[in-house]
Design a protein around this motif. Structure first.
Motif, mmCIF file in Angstrom:
data_model
loop_
_atom_site.group_PDB
_atom_site.id
_atom_site.type_symbol
_atom_site.label_atom_id
_atom_site.label_comp_id
_atom_site.label_asym_id
_atom_site.label_seq_id
_atom_site.Cartn_x
_atom_site.Cartn_y
_atom_site.Cartn_z
ATOM 1 N N LYS A 43 30.367 54.293 -124.020
ATOM 2 C CA LYS A 43 29.216 54.634 -124.854
ATOM 3 C C LYS A 43 28.855 56.088 -124.636
ATOM 4 N N ILE A 45 25.622 58.985 -125.726
ATOM 5 C CA ILE A 45 24.351 59.300 -126.359
ATOM 6 C C ILE A 45 24.569 60.597 -127.132
ATOM 7 N N ASN A 58 20.234 61.212 -130.397
ATOM 8 C CA ASN A 58 19.734 60.080 -129.612
ATOM 9 C C ASN A 58 20.192 58.727 -130.125
ATOM 10 N N ASP A 59 21.120 58.689 -131.064
ATOM 11 C CA ASP A 59 21.798 57.433 -131.391
ATOM 12 C C ASP A 59 22.819 57.178 -130.278
ATOM 13 N N ILE A 60 23.187 55.935 -130.105
ATOM 14 C CA ILE A 60 24.242 55.567 -129.168
ATOM 15 C C ILE A 60 25.481 55.257 -129.995
ATOM 16 N N LYS A 127 18.718 55.505 -132.171
ATOM 17 C CA LYS A 127 17.619 55.883 -131.271
ATOM 18 C C LYS A 127 17.601 55.202 -129.904
ATOM 19 N N GLY A 129 19.300 55.895 -127.487
ATOM 20 C CA GLY A 129 19.581 56.920 -126.479
ATOM 21 C C GLY A 129 18.377 57.295 -125.640
ATOM 22 N N TYR A 130 17.188 57.275 -126.250
ATOM 23 C CA TYR A 130 15.969 57.586 -125.493
ATOM 24 C C TYR A 130 15.844 56.652 -124.286
ATOM 25 N N ARG A 133 18.897 56.995 -121.679
ATOM 26 C CA ARG A 133 18.780 58.197 -120.845
ATOM 27 C C ARG A 133 17.856 57.920 -119.664
#
Length: 167
Positions: A43, A45, A58-60, A127, A129-130, A133
Motif C-alpha cells: 500500500k 499513501i 491522501n488516497d491509499i 482519504k 491516508g490521513y 499516516r
C-alpha cells in the motif's frame, strides 16, 4: 450475537492493520525495501496531485504484484524511483522499457524497466491516508494495540457478565 460478530470483525481488521504496519516499519527501518509488500500486496499513501483526478492526495493505493508480461498501456502502476515509490499511468511499453506519466502532469516520466515496477494499482481508497499516516506513528501504533486489547478484554468482560446474569 451481532455484537460478538462485529467485535471479531473489527478486532481482525485492527489486527491486520497492526501486523501490516509493524511489518512495513521493520522492512523500512532495516533497509530491506522502500516499498514493503506482504504476500504480494503493498500500500502507498499518495503524497502529490500528479494523478488527479483519478487519484487524490491522501488516497491509499493498494498495489498487487503481477507478472511483468501482463502490464499494458493505461495500467496505473507503482514503481521504484531514486527517492520514493511513484504511482503513475503507463503510457507505452517497448520490450522491457516503460514510459509512465501522471494524469495531471504535462510531460512523461523518465523511462523505467518493467523490473522497477512494484505492481499494479488494484484499489484506491479515498482519504484513508490521513488515518494510516497517524497509525504508522509510534503513538498511533500504541493506540491501535490498546484498541485491540480493549475490544478483546471488553468482549470477555461482556460475555462473563452475561453468563453471570444467566445464573
Amino acid at each position: 450475537m451481532i455484537k460478538k460478530t462485529i467485535s471479531v470483525v473489527v478486532a481482525t481488521l485492527l489486527g491486520l492493520i497492526l501486523i501490516g504496519n509493524v511489518y512495513e516499519l521493520v522492512q523500512r527501518k532495516t533497509g530491506q525495501t522502500a516499498f514493503p509488500m506482504f504476500l504480494g500486496v503493498g500500500k502507498a499513501i499518495v503524497v502529490s496531485g500528479s494523478m488527479a483526478p483519478a487519484i487524490q492526495v491522501n488516497d491509499i493505493v493498494i498495489v498487487h504484484q503481477v507478472p511483468q508480461a501482463t502490464y499494458k498501456k493505461g495500467d496505473i502502476v507503482t514503481y521504484k524511483s531514486p527517492s520514493y515509490p511513484v504511482t503513475h499511468r503507463i503510457q507505452s511499453i517497448d520490450g522491457d522499457t516503460v514510459i509512465t506519466k501522471g494524469d495531471a502532469n504535462d510531460g512523461a516520466d523518465q523511462p523505467i524497466k518493467t523490473s522497477d515496477i512494484y505492481g499494479k494499482v488494484v484499489l484506491t481508497i479515498p482519504k484513508l491516508g490521513y488515518l494510516l499516516r497517524w497509525l504508522q506513528e509510534p503513538l498511533g501504533l500504541v493506540v491501535l494495540a490498546a484498541g485491540l486489547i480493549a475490544i478483546w478484554e471488553g468482549d470477555k468482560w461482556l460475555t462473563a457478565s452475561r453468563e453471570k446474569d444467566k445464573k
